[in-house]
Scaffold this active site. Sequence first.
Site, short mmCIF file in Angstrom:
data_model
loop_
_atom_site.label_atom_id
_atom_site.label_comp_id
_atom_site.label_asym_id
_atom_site.label_seq_id
_atom_site.Cartn_x
_atom_site.Cartn_y
_atom_site.Cartn_z
N GLY A 1 7.77 4.25 3.70
CA GLY A 1 7.58 2.77 3.48
C GLY A 1 8.78 1.90 4.02
N THR B 1 8.96 0.49 6.93
CA THR B 1 8.55 -0.96 7.56
C THR B 1 8.21 -1.89 6.62
OG1 THR B 1 6.58 -0.02 7.80
CG2 THR B 1 7.55 0.42 9.69
N SER C 1 5.96 0.54 -10.76
CA SER C 1 5.66 -1.04 -10.85
C SER C 1 5.50 -1.49 -12.31
CB SER C 1 4.38 -1.27 -10.06
OG SER C 1 3.96 -2.38 -10.05
N GLU D 1 3.26 -3.40 -12.75
CA GLU D 1 1.89 -3.55 -12.88
C GLU D 1 1.27 -2.31 -13.87
OE1 GLU D 1 -0.48 -5.53 -11.61
OE2 GLU D 1 0.94 -6.93 -11.08
N TYR E 1 -4.59 0.03 -8.38
CA TYR E 1 -3.35 0.21 -7.89
C TYR E 1 -2.46 0.77 -9.06
CZ TYR E 1 1.53 -1.46 -6.76
OH TYR E 1 2.84 -1.63 -6.69
P1 NDP Z 1 4.96 -3.22 1.30
O1 NDP Z 1 3.71 -3.21 1.22
O2 NDP Z 1 5.93 -4.32 2.22
O3 NDP Z 1 5.59 -1.68 2.16
C1 NDP Z 1 4.48 -0.47 1.82
C2 NDP Z 1 4.98 0.51 2.90
O4 NDP Z 1 4.02 1.67 2.70
C3 NDP Z 1 4.69 -0.02 4.42
O5 NDP Z 1 5.86 0.42 5.30
C4 NDP Z 1 3.39 0.83 4.78
O6 NDP Z 1 3.59 0.97 6.30
C5 NDP Z 1 3.69 1.85 4.22
N1 NDP Z 1 2.70 2.91 4.14
C6 NDP Z 1 1.31 2.41 3.59
N2 NDP Z 1 0.57 3.46 3.48
C7 NDP Z 1 1.13 4.40 4.14
C8 NDP Z 1 0.69 5.92 4.39
N3 NDP Z 1 -0.33 6.23 4.05
N4 NDP Z 1 1.86 6.70 4.85
C9 NDP Z 1 2.70 6.32 5.01
N5 NDP Z 1 3.33 4.84 4.80
C10 NDP Z 1 2.51 4.17 4.31
O7 NDP Z 1 5.63 -3.06 -0.09
P2 NDP Z 1 7.26 -3.36 -0.66
O8 NDP Z 1 8.01 -3.06 0.19
O9 NDP Z 1 6.85 -4.67 -1.40
O10 NDP Z 1 7.24 -2.20 -1.80
C11 NDP Z 1 7.86 -1.05 -1.91
C12 NDP Z 1 7.21 -0.08 -2.73
O11 NDP Z 1 7.53 -0.69 -4.18
C13 NDP Z 1 5.67 0.12 -3.04
O12 NDP Z 1 5.32 1.49 -3.13
C14 NDP Z 1 5.15 -0.97 -3.97
O13 NDP Z 1 4.12 -0.61 -4.49
C15 NDP Z 1 6.51 -0.82 -4.98
N6 NDP Z 1 6.42 -1.85 -5.78
C16 NDP Z 1 6.96 -3.06 -5.01
C17 NDP Z 1 7.00 -4.21 -5.93
C18 NDP Z 1 7.31 -5.52 -5.34
O14 NDP Z 1 7.24 -6.56 -6.08
N7 NDP Z 1 7.57 -5.67 -4.18
C19 NDP Z 1 6.98 -4.27 -7.38
C20 NDP Z 1 7.04 -2.98 -8.00
C21 NDP Z 1 6.64 -1.89 -6.97
P3 NDP Z 1 2.70 -0.17 7.22
O15 NDP Z 1 3.89 -0.92 7.62
O16 NDP Z 1 2.36 0.86 8.31
O17 NDP Z 1 1.71 -0.77 6.55
P1 GDP Z 2 0.90 -8.63 -8.07
O1 GDP Z 2 1.86 -9.22 -9.28
O2 GDP Z 2 1.57 -7.32 -7.38
O3 GDP Z 2 -0.65 -8.71 -8.19
O4 GDP Z 2 1.59 -9.90 -7.11
P2 GDP Z 2 0.55 -10.95 -6.38
O5 GDP Z 2 1.79 -11.84 -5.57
O6 GDP Z 2 -0.33 -10.45 -5.53
O7 GDP Z 2 0.31 -11.68 -7.58
C1 GDP Z 2 0.75 -12.27 -8.58
C2 GDP Z 2 -0.18 -13.11 -9.27
O8 GDP Z 2 -0.72 -14.41 -8.61
C3 GDP Z 2 -1.17 -12.60 -9.94
O9 GDP Z 2 -1.73 -12.90 -11.28
C4 GDP Z 2 -2.21 -13.24 -8.91
O10 GDP Z 2 -3.83 -13.30 -9.67
C5 GDP Z 2 -1.93 -14.68 -8.83
N1 GDP Z 2 -2.33 -15.30 -8.00
C6 GDP Z 2 -2.96 -16.66 -7.71
N2 GDP Z 2 -3.67 -16.92 -6.55
C7 GDP Z 2 -3.21 -15.92 -5.84
C8 GDP Z 2 -3.39 -15.82 -4.35
O11 GDP Z 2 -3.93 -16.65 -3.67
N3 GDP Z 2 -2.94 -14.90 -3.76
C9 GDP Z 2 -2.34 -13.82 -4.50
N4 GDP Z 2 -1.73 -12.43 -3.94
N5 GDP Z 2 -2.05 -13.75 -5.77
C10 GDP Z 2 -2.53 -14.98 -6.52
#
Ligand code: NDP
Ligand code: GDP
Length: 327
Positions: free
Chosen positions: A8, A10, A127, A129, A151
């Site tokens: 991940g 990227t 997470s 979540e 998810y």
């Molecule tokens: P992003 O969505 O920004 O990054 C996800 C990464 O996973 C990307 O690099 C994506 O590649 C890669 N990816 C998706 N599918 C595949 C696959 N089949 N094989 C290899 N690589 C893949 O997530 P974040 O950086 O925000 O989060 C990092 C991790 O932490 C995730 O697992 C997320 O679920 C978890 N997390 C994030 C939180 C947050 O608030 N950010 C909170 C809690 C947990 P590509 O660029 O090609 O799409």
């Molecule tokens: P999550 O906590 O991983 O689902 O992060 P999100 O940023 O996608 O969403 C956070 C909260 O914002 C959730 O409760 C959503 O329902 C709320 N939300 C309200 N409006 C929006 C919207 O337009 N886009 C997203 N992504 N979330 C929204």
Amino acid sequence: MRTALVTGVTGQDGAYLSQFLLSKGYRVIGMMRRSASSDVIGERLRWLGILNDVELVDGNLTDLSSLIRIMQTYKPDEIYNLAAQSFVAASWQQPLLTGNVTGLGASCVLEAMRMVQPGARFYQASSSEMYGLIQAPMQSETTPFYPRSPYAAAKLYAHWMTVNYRESFGMHASSGILFNHESPLRGIEFVTRKVTDGVARIKLGLAKTLPLGNMRATRDWGHARDYVQAMWLMLQQDVPSDYVIATGRTTSIQQLCNIAFGYVGLNPEDHIQCRNDLIRPAEVDVLLGDASKARRVLGWTAETSLEDMIAEMIEADLSRHRVRLAA
Ligand code: NDP
Ligand code: GDP
């Protein structure tokens, strides 16, 4: 020199974690899935100025053989599994893919590690979540889980597999239960970035309205730059374990909008459009993390306030749009 494998790479966290590991002197192997758009897919790494410092290698979480080959070639000391289909809303549209990548994908990484590098240290991106329909006002490592989306269910499977590999095979596998964390590199589909980008567009006269869904949900939002340090700290401990990483403050989407619009001197009520089609089939109403274990054991605390982070994100979005306008 220690070698870290980051899946991940990227994504948002992959970029900040790589930057942090490079600053610590690591060799960083970044796994990315093959893409026809590989020239733009390293944008976040480029933004941080580290695109040429990370060694990028093709692989996919759903292809065990690619993970085995990568581990055989690079023999990583630390493995950070950040890859996932990470967007909750999309997980209802693509539940099977989400299960495959976000859930089973973590098993593939653990299995490859067990076969090839059992002595490495493993981090799983769990997470908040997973708490879903919360069972306690503040969620800690001992709070029961109640996932509310495909998810979250997939993440819970990956979380328990991490615990099971630790307990069954004695592997150094830790799980970070991270609450929402954001930055200028956050995906534009997530609410914080959607708001900061929307505010920047409206301020520059590129848009008039910002469509949003549930304004009442609350989240415990921190900065990704702070949170990736906690991932690293977990793998430096002699004993692997699970840790909640959070700020201990929860804020509603409405309050987030008040902060963001207020920062540029606009009134959110003049621009926000509440849309039913953006409401989710099931909602996680409140998340609020208790990170006292991380504070006590890792010496970690969240450094950046929500206000400072929102300001940083808006400034970055304003700059991006100004550059586009000037081009
Ligand atoms: P992003 O969505 O920004 O990054 C996800 C990464 O996973 C990307 O690099 C994506 O590649 C890669 N990816 C998706 N599918 C595949 C696959 N089949 N094989 C290899 N690589 C893949 O997530 P974040 O950086 O925000 O989060 C990092 C991790 O932490 C995730 O697992 C997320 O679920 C978890 N997390 C994030 C939180 C947050 O608030 N950010 C909170 C809690 C947990 P590509 O660029 O090609 O799409
Ligand atoms: P999550 O906590 O991983 O689902 O992060 P999100 O940023 O996608 O969403 C956070 C909260 O914002 C959730 O409760 C959503 O329902 C709320 N939300 C309200 N409006 C929006 C919207 O337009 N886009 C997203 N992504 N979330 C929204």
